[in-house]
Design a protein around this motif. Structure first.
Motif, short mmCIF file in Angstrom:
data_model
loop_
_atom_site.label_atom_id
_atom_site.label_comp_id
_atom_site.label_asym_id
_atom_site.label_seq_id
_atom_site.Cartn_x
_atom_site.Cartn_y
_atom_site.Cartn_z
N GLY A 109 0.82 -1.20 0.00
CA GLY A 109 0.00 0.00 0.00
C GLY A 109 0.86 1.25 0.00
N TYR A 110 0.21 2.38 0.29
CA TYR A 110 0.86 3.68 0.17
C TYR A 110 0.53 4.59 1.34
N ILE A 111 1.38 5.58 1.51
CA ILE A 111 1.09 6.73 2.36
C ILE A 111 1.02 7.89 1.39
N ARG A 112 -0.14 8.52 1.33
CA ARG A 112 -0.35 9.65 0.41
C ARG A 112 -0.85 10.85 1.21
N ALA A 113 -0.19 11.99 1.02
CA ALA A 113 -0.56 13.23 1.71
C ALA A 113 -0.66 13.01 3.22
N VAL A 115 -1.48 10.31 4.81
CA VAL A 115 -2.51 9.35 5.23
C VAL A 115 -2.11 7.96 4.73
N CYS A 116 -2.17 7.02 5.64
CA CYS A 116 -1.77 5.65 5.38
C CYS A 116 -2.95 4.83 4.86
N ASP A 117 -2.72 4.05 3.79
CA ASP A 117 -3.75 3.12 3.30
C ASP A 117 -4.15 2.15 4.40
N ALA A 118 -5.39 1.69 4.33
CA ALA A 118 -5.89 0.73 5.32
C ALA A 118 -5.09 -0.57 5.30
N ASP A 119 -4.67 -1.04 4.12
CA ASP A 119 -3.90 -2.29 4.04
C ASP A 119 -2.55 -2.16 4.74
N VAL A 120 -1.89 -1.03 4.57
CA VAL A 120 -0.61 -0.80 5.25
C VAL A 120 -0.84 -0.74 6.75
N THR A 122 -3.20 -2.02 8.53
CA THR A 122 -3.54 -3.35 9.05
C THR A 122 -2.30 -4.21 9.21
N GLN A 123 -1.44 -4.24 8.20
CA GLN A 123 -0.25 -5.09 8.30
C GLN A 123 0.72 -4.57 9.36
N ILE A 124 0.87 -3.28 9.48
CA ILE A 124 1.75 -2.72 10.52
C ILE A 124 1.20 -3.07 11.90
N GLU A 125 -0.12 -2.98 12.07
CA GLU A 125 -0.73 -3.35 13.35
C GLU A 125 -0.49 -4.83 13.67
N ILE A 126 -0.55 -5.68 12.66
CA ILE A 126 -0.28 -7.10 12.87
C ILE A 126 1.16 -7.30 13.31
N PHE A 127 2.12 -6.64 12.65
CA PHE A 127 3.53 -6.75 13.04
C PHE A 127 3.71 -6.27 14.48
N ALA A 128 3.07 -5.16 14.83
CA ALA A 128 3.19 -4.62 16.19
C ALA A 128 2.59 -5.58 17.21
N ASP A 129 1.45 -6.17 16.87
CA ASP A 129 0.82 -7.13 17.79
C ASP A 129 1.68 -8.37 17.98
#
Length: 167
Positions: A109-113, A115-120, A122-129
Motif C-alpha cells: 500500500g501507500y502513504i499519500r498526503a 494518510v496511510c492506506d488501510a492495508d498498510v 492493518t499489516q503494521i498493526e499485525i507486526f506490532a501485535d
C-alpha cells in the motif's frame, strides 16, 4: 531469518529535498530508543533519485539492549512509530511512500498526503501485535533481574548437590 519493512518515495527527489527530508526524519526519530524496530533510515537511489530505506522490527531484543534502553528512560520506537514518522514526512514534505516488506510481492500500500492506506495500517498493526505477544512470552524474571548481583545474599549453590551412590 530477516524481515524488513521497506519504504520508497513515489517520485524522485533532489539532493536538497532529500537533505531536508532526512533532517525531518532524524528529528522525528529522536526521543525513542528504537529497541523494537530500527529507526527510519533513508538514502537516494543513484539510478532514479527516489528515496528509499528499510527498517527491521526486532521481535526478540538482546538482554543487554533491553537494559540499555531501559536506562535511557525513553519510549521504545516501534513499527507504529515508524509509520507515524513516514506519515509526518509525507505531510510536511508533500512526498508519498510506497510500502512493502520482504515477503510481499510488491507494495502492500501507500502513504499519500500523510494518510496511510488501510492495508498498510492493518499489516503494521499485525507486526506490532506479534512483537507485543512475543515480548509477553519472554521470561520477565530474566529481563527484570538486577545487573548488580553482588549485593544479593548468597543463598547457596543454584544446583542441588547429589550424594554419590553407595556401593
Amino acid at each position: 531469518m530477516g524481515f524488513s519493512i521497506c519504504y520508497r518515495s513515489t517520485r524522485p527527489v533532489s539532493p536538497a529535498e532529500a537533505a531536508a527530508i532526512n533532517r525531518t526524519a532524524e528529528a522525528a526519530c529522536q526521543g525513542y530508543t528504537w529497541l523494537s524496530c530500527e529507526s527510519l533510515l533513508l538514502s537516494i537511489d543513484d539510478e532514479d533519485s527516489h528515496l528509499h530505506g528499510s527498517s527491521k522490527p526486532n521481535f526478540h531484543p538482546h538482554f543487554e539492549d533491553v537494559v540499555s534502553a531501559a536506562n535511557e528512560r525513553l519510549p521504545d520506537g516501534t513499527v507504529r512509530n515508524l509509520l507515524e514518522v513516514l506519515c509526518r514526512i509525507s505531510r510536511e514534505h508533500s512526498i508519498d511512500w510506497e510500502i512493502s516488506h520482504d515477503y510481499s510481492d510488491g507494495p502492500i500500500g501507500y502513504i499519500r498526503a500523510g494518510v496511510c492506506d488501510a492495508d498498510v495500517q492493518t499489516q503494521i498493526e499485525i507486526f506490532a501485535d506479534v512483537a507485543e505477544e512475543l515480548s509477553n512470552l519472554r521470561d520477565d524474571k530474566f529481563f527484570d533481574r538486577d545487573m548488580n548481583d553482588e549485593d544479593e545474599d548468597d543463598e547457596g549453590p543454584s544446583i542441588l548437590p547429589f550424594r554419590p551412590k553407595s556401593d
